[in-house]
Design a protein around this motif. Structure first.
Motif, PDB file in Angstrom:
ATOM      1  N   UNK A 261     -11.609   3.790  -7.649  1.00 57.54           N
ATOM      2  CA  UNK A 261     -12.442   3.294  -6.217  1.00 57.54           C
ATOM      3  C   UNK A 261     -11.724   3.740  -5.139  1.00 57.54           C
ATOM      4  N   UNK A 262     -12.499   4.171  -4.807  1.00 51.62           N
ATOM      5  CA  UNK A 262     -11.901   5.079  -3.126  1.00 51.62           C
ATOM      6  C   UNK A 262     -12.692   3.902  -1.638  1.00 51.62           C
ATOM      7  N   UNK A 263     -12.446   3.939  -0.697  1.00 51.85           N
ATOM      8  CA  UNK A 263     -12.903   3.021   0.198  1.00 51.85           C
ATOM      9  C   UNK A 263     -13.237   4.833   1.262  1.00 51.85           C
ATOM     10  N   UNK A 264     -14.429   4.575   2.376  1.00 51.32           N
ATOM     11  CA  UNK A 264     -14.638   5.622   2.742  1.00 51.32           C
ATOM     12  C   UNK A 264     -13.737   5.692   3.823  1.00 51.32           C
ATOM     13  N   UNK A 265     -13.456   6.513   4.387  1.00 55.59           N
ATOM     14  CA  UNK A 265     -12.822   7.103   5.623  1.00 55.59           C
ATOM     15  C   UNK A 265     -12.487   6.226   7.217  1.00 55.59           C
ATOM     16  N   UNK A 266     -11.636   5.736   7.500  1.00 52.48           N
ATOM     17  CA  UNK A 266     -11.757   4.106   8.340  1.00 52.48           C
ATOM     18  C   UNK A 266     -10.643   5.096   9.526  1.00 52.48           C
ATOM     19  N   UNK A 267     -11.289   4.174  10.573  1.00 49.74           N
ATOM     20  CA  UNK A 267     -10.126   4.799  11.897  1.00 49.74           C
ATOM     21  C   UNK A 267      -8.826   3.933  11.844  1.00 49.74           C
ATOM     22  N   UNK A 268      -7.962   3.784  12.284  1.00 45.11           N
ATOM     23  CA  UNK A 268      -6.789   2.838  12.729  1.00 45.11           C
ATOM     24  C   UNK A 268      -6.366   3.194  14.272  1.00 45.11           C
ATOM     25  N   UNK A 269      -4.912   3.196  13.850  1.00 49.98           N
ATOM     26  CA  UNK A 269      -4.666   3.621  15.367  1.00 49.98           C
ATOM     27  C   UNK A 269      -3.516   5.220  15.067  1.00 49.98           C
ATOM     28  N   UNK A 270      -3.306   5.328  13.707  1.00 50.68           N
ATOM     29  CA  UNK A 270      -2.720   6.215  13.463  1.00 50.68           C
ATOM     30  C   UNK A 270      -4.021   7.348  12.931  1.00 50.68           C
ATOM     31  N   UNK A 271      -4.800   7.297  13.011  1.00 52.26           N
ATOM     32  CA  UNK A 271      -5.645   8.113  12.340  1.00 52.26           C
ATOM     33  C   UNK A 271      -6.939   7.612  11.090  1.00 52.26           C
ATOM     34  N   UNK A 272      -7.173   8.353  10.046  1.00 53.48           N
ATOM     35  CA  UNK A 272      -8.663   8.050   9.696  1.00 53.48           C
ATOM     36  C   UNK A 272      -7.975   7.999   8.015  1.00 53.48           C
ATOM     37  N   UNK A 273      -7.819   6.415   7.820  1.00 49.83           N
ATOM     38  CA  UNK A 273      -7.466   6.449   6.518  1.00 49.83           C
ATOM     39  C   UNK A 273      -8.452   6.404   5.328  1.00 49.83           C
ATOM     40  N   UNK A 274      -8.094   6.918   3.652  1.00 52.51           N
ATOM     41  CA  UNK A 274      -8.605   6.369   2.858  1.00 52.51           C
ATOM     42  C   UNK A 274      -7.964   5.901   1.987  1.00 52.51           C
ATOM     43  N   UNK A 275      -7.777   4.584   1.246  1.00 51.46           N
ATOM     44  CA  UNK A 275      -7.615   3.626  -0.179  1.00 51.46           C
ATOM     45  C   UNK A 275      -8.264   4.187  -1.348  1.00 51.46           C
ATOM     46  N   UNK A 276      -7.311   4.222  -2.262  1.00 54.13           N
ATOM     47  CA  UNK A 276      -7.836   4.506  -3.101  1.00 54.13           C
ATOM     48  C   UNK A 276      -6.826   2.711  -4.773  1.00 54.13           C
ATOM     49  N   UNK A 277      -8.277   2.457  -5.683  1.00 50.34           N
ATOM     50  CA  UNK A 277      -7.662   1.025  -6.161  1.00 50.34           C
ATOM     51  C   UNK A 277      -7.011   1.912  -7.256  1.00 50.34           C
ATOM     52  N   UNK A 278      -6.053   1.210  -7.729  1.00 47.34           N
ATOM     53  CA  UNK A 278      -5.251   2.362  -8.930  1.00 47.34           C
ATOM     54  C   UNK A 278      -5.017   1.334  -9.817  1.00 47.34           C
ATOM     55  N   UNK A 279      -4.614  -0.360  -9.166  1.00 48.95           N
ATOM     56  CA  UNK A 279      -4.569  -1.588 -10.517  1.00 48.95           C
ATOM     57  C   UNK A 279      -4.570  -3.101  -9.868  1.00 48.95           C
ATOM     58  N   UNK A 280      -4.915  -3.318 -10.236  1.00 52.50           N
ATOM     59  CA  UNK A 280      -5.074  -5.331  -9.826  1.00 52.50           C
ATOM     60  C   UNK A 280      -4.532  -6.118 -10.632  1.00 52.50           C
ATOM     61  N   UNK A 281      -3.645  -7.057 -10.299  1.00 49.94           N
ATOM     62  CA  UNK A 281      -3.095  -7.606 -11.357  1.00 49.94           C
ATOM     63  C   UNK A 281      -3.177  -9.682 -10.408  1.00 49.94           C
ATOM     64  N   UNK A 282      -2.741 -10.657 -11.030  1.00 47.33           N
ATOM     65  CA  UNK A 282      -2.588 -11.996 -10.527  1.00 47.33           C
ATOM     66  C   UNK A 282      -3.630 -12.602 -10.741  1.00 47.33           C
ATOM     67  N   UNK A 283      -3.674 -13.556  -9.773  1.00 49.17           N
ATOM     68  CA  UNK A 283      -4.757 -14.870  -9.499  1.00 49.17           C
ATOM     69  C   UNK A 283      -4.457 -15.941 -10.374  1.00 49.17           C
ATOM     70  N   UNK A 284      -5.284 -16.682 -10.059  1.00 48.03           N
ATOM     71  CA  UNK A 284      -5.409 -18.364 -10.987  1.00 48.03           C
ATOM     72  C   UNK A 284      -3.757 -18.974  -9.707  1.00 48.03           C
ATOM     73  N   UNK A 285      -3.587 -19.812 -10.484  1.00 46.47           N
ATOM     74  CA  UNK A 285      -2.349 -20.729 -10.086  1.00 46.47           C
ATOM     75  C   UNK A 285      -0.923 -20.017 -10.234  1.00 46.47           C
ATOM     76  N   UNK A 286      -0.044 -20.385  -8.748  1.00 44.49           N
ATOM     77  CA  UNK A 286       1.156 -19.423  -8.616  1.00 44.49           C
ATOM     78  C   UNK A 286       2.699 -20.826  -9.030  1.00 44.49           C
ATOM     79  N   UNK A 287       2.503 -20.974 -10.203  1.00 41.59           N
ATOM     80  CA  UNK A 287       3.431 -21.470 -11.116  1.00 41.59           C
ATOM     81  C   UNK A 287       5.226 -21.021 -10.942  1.00 41.59           C
ATOM     82  N   UNK A 288       5.741 -21.275 -10.218  1.00 41.91           N
ATOM     83  CA  UNK A 288       7.384 -20.678 -10.351  1.00 41.91           C
ATOM     84  C   UNK A 288       8.701 -21.120 -11.651  1.00 41.91           C
ATOM     85  N   UNK A 289       8.776 -20.685 -12.752  1.00 43.19           N
ATOM     86  CA  UNK A 289       9.541 -20.668 -13.615  1.00 43.19           C
ATOM     87  C   UNK A 289      11.159 -20.925 -12.310  1.00 43.19           C
ATOM     88  N   UNK A 290      11.864 -21.799 -11.996  1.00 41.57           N
ATOM     89  CA  UNK A 290      13.068 -22.077 -11.231  1.00 41.57           C
ATOM     90  C   UNK A 290      14.383 -22.992 -12.046  1.00 41.57           C
TER      91      UNK A 290
END
Length: 432
Positions: A261-290
């Motif tokens: 999906x894409x966002x509707x055009x939104x006004x920002x200081x630099x101009x009008x921006x449209x974003x598209x979501x290509x992928x999602x990842x992550x979520x859940x507990x953040x555990x790091x191996x050290x």
């Protein structure tokens, strides 16, 4: 494997091409290799534009996207070359120089990311039609631009402790350890102090693009042809971001998007921006191996050859196996200034922070065991794994994450503003 594509993934190409030939004997070449833009005290040649244009066309074709008309793409590529040329001139005036040692290390890193030795990388470049010397120039120029931006943009970004605390207490801060989003963008610029008519025209253009996207138009193709974003020639690809890294109002919109999906055009200081979501990842507990690890580093030098360096590392390995104290040998012999005085101790460390060679040996060394000598871009190592643990993100780690997010957010905004500023201040005359 196409090495040009891999090289592009690691470092954006800066194919600035050959200089204008001045000899009368090359009159025919001169007529072809004409000046296409004057940029302050430098010029951009047709050969440079053609070279970069071919590179971009190949990259777009490999992604399977349709190519925009060549005259449209040429204008986009020329604008990218102009912005790069301005930054390279700033680097030259600022005295920024890349040493051969730094360049060799960068080339080594690129080769590693392609799972190659430097020799294999050179051979693959030749097979792919790109000379090793051209690749070195390409990387050197990108490193100059990176340092220019570090000095002119990154160093003037300040994040206060209060901003960090406010961020951690906010809903977006709490979301920081959740999902990440791979995004693409289209930017329709609005220069500062624009008239209402100019703003309305940009708004209409952005809405027109949004309608085309809703009707099935290819986002990457529109970005290449119409976007003024720095990532336009990559189809608008921005990489992975967290919602909190995006300026309002996008920070609150991204989580609600479905992939594609894409966002509707939104006004920002630099101009009008449209974003598209290509992928999602992550979520859940953040555990790091050290891993708790210590090492001894021996570097080759002008007075110690590669073979002698390896033999010294092997002798130290034998001495440790024979019972000598690892820490004392590290203090006496290790050439890692960050750890030698601590007996080679790197403390608890995230494996992802280490170079691939070190990380691979460490992963195959059991707790308490000593590795055989091995080589990395830094020299020859002997390491010992002291322990392993999985740890939740500490409060200090959360603060560092918040600091990085806020700095990245400010950097993105500051970079776009700075690029517009240097472009507006430069003398540019195009001759296409």
């Amino acid at each position: 494997m196409n090495v040009k594509t891999k090289l592009t993934d690691c470092l954006r190409p800066l194919l600035l091409g050959a200089l204008f030939l001045g000899s009368a004997a090359h009159a025919e070449v001169q007529s072809i290799n004409r000046v296409v833009a004057i940029v302050d005290n430098d010029v951009i040649m047709q050969s440079q534009l053609d070279s970069r244009l071919r590179e971009v066309q190949q990259t777009i074709a490999k992604r399977g996207a349709a190519l925009p008309p060549e005259h449209v793409l040429s204008q986009q590529v020329l604008e990218r070359l102009i912005i790069e040329n301005i930054q390279l001139q700033i680097g030259d005036r600022s005295g920024i120089r890349i040493t051969d040692e730094e360049l060799n290390q960068a080339i080594g890193t690129i080769a590693q990311r392609n799972n190659m030795s430097v020799e294999q990388f050179r051979a693959a470049l030749a097979q792919d039609g790109l000379s090793y010397d051209d690749a070195r120039d390409q990387v050197r120029r990108e490193m100059v631009i990176s340092r220019v931006r570090q000095r002119r943009v990154a160093e003037r970004i300040q994040v206060t402790d209060q901003e960090v605390q406010n961020f951690l207490a906010s809903d977006l801060g709490k979301m920081q350890l959740s999902e990440e989003f791979r995004l693409a963008n289209i930017l329709i610029p609005v220069p500062e102090s624009s008239s209402p008519e100019t703003i309305q025209a940009a708004d209409r253009q952005a809405k027109e693009l949004y309608q085309q996207l809703q009707q099935g138009a290819d986002f990457a193709q529109l970005a290449i042809a119409r976007s003024a974003s720095e990532t336009a020639l990559e189809g608008g690809e921005m990489g992975w971001r967290k919602a909190a890294q995006m300026p309002p109002p996008f920070d609150g919109m991204i989580s609600a998007l479905s992939v594609g999906e894409v966002t509707e055009p939104m006004r920002t200081p630099g101009g009008f921006i449209i974003l598209k979501l290509l992928e999602k990842r992550g979520g859940g507990s953040q555990v790091r191996d050290e891993v708790h690890v210590r090492h001894i580093l021996i570097k080759p030098s002008e007075i110690r050859s590669e073979a002698e360096t390896q033999r010294l590392a092997e002798r130290l390995y034998e001495r440790i196996l024979a019972g000598e104290d690892f820490a004392e040998l590290a203090k006496s012999f290790s050439e890692d200034p960050g750890s030698a005085l601590n007996g080679g101790d790197l403390n608890w460390i995230d494996p992802n922070a280490l170079v691939p060679e070190f990380r691979a040996v460490m992963a195959h060394t059991a707790s308490g065991d000593l590795s055989k000598p091995f080589k990395s871009p830094y020299g020859w190592h002997v390491l010992q794994v002291m322990g392993r643990r999985a740890t939740d993100s500490s409060e200090e780690f959360r603060k560092q994450q918040a600091l990085n997010v806020l700095r990245n957010r400010k950097y993105d905004e500051e970079l776009q503003a700075w690029l517009r500023q240097i472009r507006d201040e430069a003398y540019v005359e195009t001759k296409l």
